[in-house]
Design an enzyme around this catalytic site. Structure first.
Site, PDB file in Angstrom:
ATOM      1  CG  ASP A  13      44.915  74.482  55.667  1.00 36.30           C
ATOM      2  OD1 ASP A  13      44.741  73.453  56.367  1.00 36.30           O
ATOM      3  OD2 ASP A  13      44.113  75.432  55.652  1.00 36.30           O
ATOM      4  N   GLY A  14      45.461  71.404  54.405  1.00 37.46           N
ATOM      5  CA  GLY A  14      44.667  70.490  53.591  1.00 37.46           C
ATOM      6  C   GLY A  14      45.000  69.017  53.733  1.00 37.46           C
ATOM      7  NE  ARG A  48      40.637  71.268  53.993  1.00 34.82           N
ATOM      8  CZ  ARG A  48      41.003  72.527  53.762  1.00 34.82           C
ATOM      9  NH1 ARG A  48      40.387  73.235  52.836  1.00 34.82           N
ATOM     10  NH2 ARG A  48      41.990  73.066  54.442  1.00 34.82           N
ATOM     11  CG  HIS A  82      48.400  64.949  59.673  1.00 28.07           C
ATOM     12  ND1 HIS A  82      48.199  66.238  59.212  1.00 28.07           N
ATOM     13  CD2 HIS A  82      47.426  64.736  60.603  1.00 28.07           C
ATOM     14  CE1 HIS A  82      47.156  66.778  59.841  1.00 28.07           C
ATOM     15  NE2 HIS A  82      46.670  65.885  60.686  1.00 28.07           N
ATOM     16  CD  GLU A 130      46.418  80.125  67.697  1.00 27.56           C
ATOM     17  OE1 GLU A 130      47.100  79.947  66.679  1.00 27.56           O
ATOM     18  OE2 GLU A 130      46.748  80.914  68.609  1.00 27.56           O
ATOM     19  NE  ARG A 175      44.346  70.890  63.597  1.00 29.51           N
ATOM     20  CZ  ARG A 175      44.627  70.766  62.317  1.00 29.51           C
ATOM     21  NH1 ARG A 175      45.037  69.613  61.837  1.00 29.51           N
ATOM     22  NH2 ARG A 175      44.500  71.784  61.490  1.00 29.51           N
ATOM     23  CG  LEU A 235      66.535  76.076  52.418  1.00 31.99           C
ATOM     24  CD1 LEU A 235      65.887  77.202  51.627  1.00 31.99           C
ATOM     25  CD2 LEU A 235      65.789  74.767  52.156  1.00 31.99           C
TER      26      LEU A 235
HETATM   27  C1  IPE Z   1      47.596  70.961  57.649  1.00 27.85           C
HETATM   28  O1  IPE Z   1      46.509  70.193  57.287  1.00 27.85           O
HETATM   29  C2  IPE Z   1      48.474  70.275  58.663  1.00 27.85           C
HETATM   30  C3  IPE Z   1      48.739  71.022  59.896  1.00 27.85           C
HETATM   31  C4  IPE Z   1      48.655  72.305  60.062  1.00 27.85           C
HETATM   32  C5  IPE Z   1      49.180  70.266  61.050  1.00 27.85           C
HETATM   33  P1  IPE Z   1      45.162  70.197  58.136  1.00 27.85           P
HETATM   34  O2  IPE Z   1      45.290  69.168  59.201  1.00 27.85           O
HETATM   35  O3  IPE Z   1      44.839  71.564  58.604  1.00 27.85           O
HETATM   36  O4  IPE Z   1      44.094  69.689  57.046  1.00 27.85           O
HETATM   37  P2  IPE Z   1      42.602  70.166  56.849  1.00 27.85           P
HETATM   38  O5  IPE Z   1      42.569  71.663  56.863  1.00 27.85           O
HETATM   39  O6  IPE Z   1      41.792  69.590  57.973  1.00 27.85           O
HETATM   40  O7  IPE Z   1      42.212  69.599  55.518  1.00 27.85           O
HETATM   41 MG    MG Z   2      43.548  73.060  58.045  1.00 24.96          MG
END
Ligand code: IPE
Ligand code: MG
Length: 232
Positions: free
Chosen positions: A2-3, A6, A19, A49, A53, A113
């Site tokens: 996650d993140g 941001r 990404h 979910e 987006r 793995l």
């Molecule tokens: C994680 O980053 C990537 C995916 C789950 C596809 P996010 O896209 O959720 O990034 P934030 O939460 O908006 O920062």
């Molecule tokens: Mg996120």
């Protein structure tokens, strides 16, 4: 993971840059996990979910998955990685479905793995699909209702045959599971790290594993040492 968004926003970049950087960190993390001798690594790549987006971002994420498999599958196979995919394959674009199937089939005999890609995955959806299948078997007389127990249900989940996670790491400071491995997480240790996924380097990974080592896992039982104190 996650993140990504941001991470990009902090740099004044579009989310798609985050990404892309996130995929690089996936490559590095898979390599590190292999080097550390971790048996099974599950990456939450796209949730059931995430379709909510904006369509451009969904397309971007689909494109990155395709790119990752096309570019990295040969190397993963060389590294003896076995790829598994969990999540619903229904309603996925045929090219995505084809690549996911290919990744699993090509690496089926590998013994290194286990890399589990959770794609179009939601824990509730996974449980509901398994229950539907069991209900059909009960209705058809193939399974008796009183045979349904946690082992039988676990064997119908997408993760059948894979171990439950010992440790779940979520980056970016959010402290929730967001529908990830709900059933399998029953006794997982949860570690929430503040760094954003594109910054989750080897040191951050090792930090999370060190935190895991400090945890006292009892699985509902009592520590032997505490028992000895009580009886002594
Ligand atoms: C994680 O980053 C990537 C995916 C789950 C596809 P996010 O896209 O959720 O990034 P934030 O939460 O908006 O920062
Ligand atoms: Mg996120």
């Amino acid at each position: 993971m996650d993140g990504n968004g941001r991470w990009a926003q902090q740099r004044g970049l579009a989310r798609s840059f985050g990404h892309r950087k996130g995929v690089e960190m996936v490559r590095q993390t898979v390599r590190t996990a292999g080097e550390m001798g971790i048996g099974c690594l599950t990456l939450f790549a796209f949730s059931s979910e995430n379709w909510r987006r904006p369509p451009e971002e969904v397309t971007d994420l689909m494109g990155l998955l395709k790119l990752f498999i096309r570019r990295d599958l040969a190397e993963l196979h060389r590294e003896n990685v076995r790829v598994h995919v969990v999540g619903s394959r229904k309603n996925l674009a045929p090219d995505i479905k084809g690549l996911l199937d290919e990744a699993e089939t090509r690496t089926r005999e590998n013994t290194g793995l286990n890399l589990v890609i959770a794609f179009n995955y939601g824990g509730r959806d996974e449980i509901a699909r398994a229950v539907r299948e069991i209900a059909e078997d009960v209705a058809a007389g193939r399974v008796a209702a009183d045979e349904v127990d946690d082992a039988l249900l676990g064997a119908r989940l997408d993760t059948a045959g894979l171990p439950d996670p010992d440790l779940i790491i979520r980056t970016s400071g959010e402290q929730r599971l967001s529908n990830f491995l709900l059933w399998q997480a029953a006794y997982a240790e949860l570690v929430f790290v503040p760094c954003l996924w594109p910054d989750f380097d080897r040191a951050a990974f090792e930090g999370a594993l060190a935190e895991f080592d400090r945890r006292d896992r009892r699985f509902g039982a009592v520590d032997d040492a505490d028992l000895a104190v009580g009886s002594g």
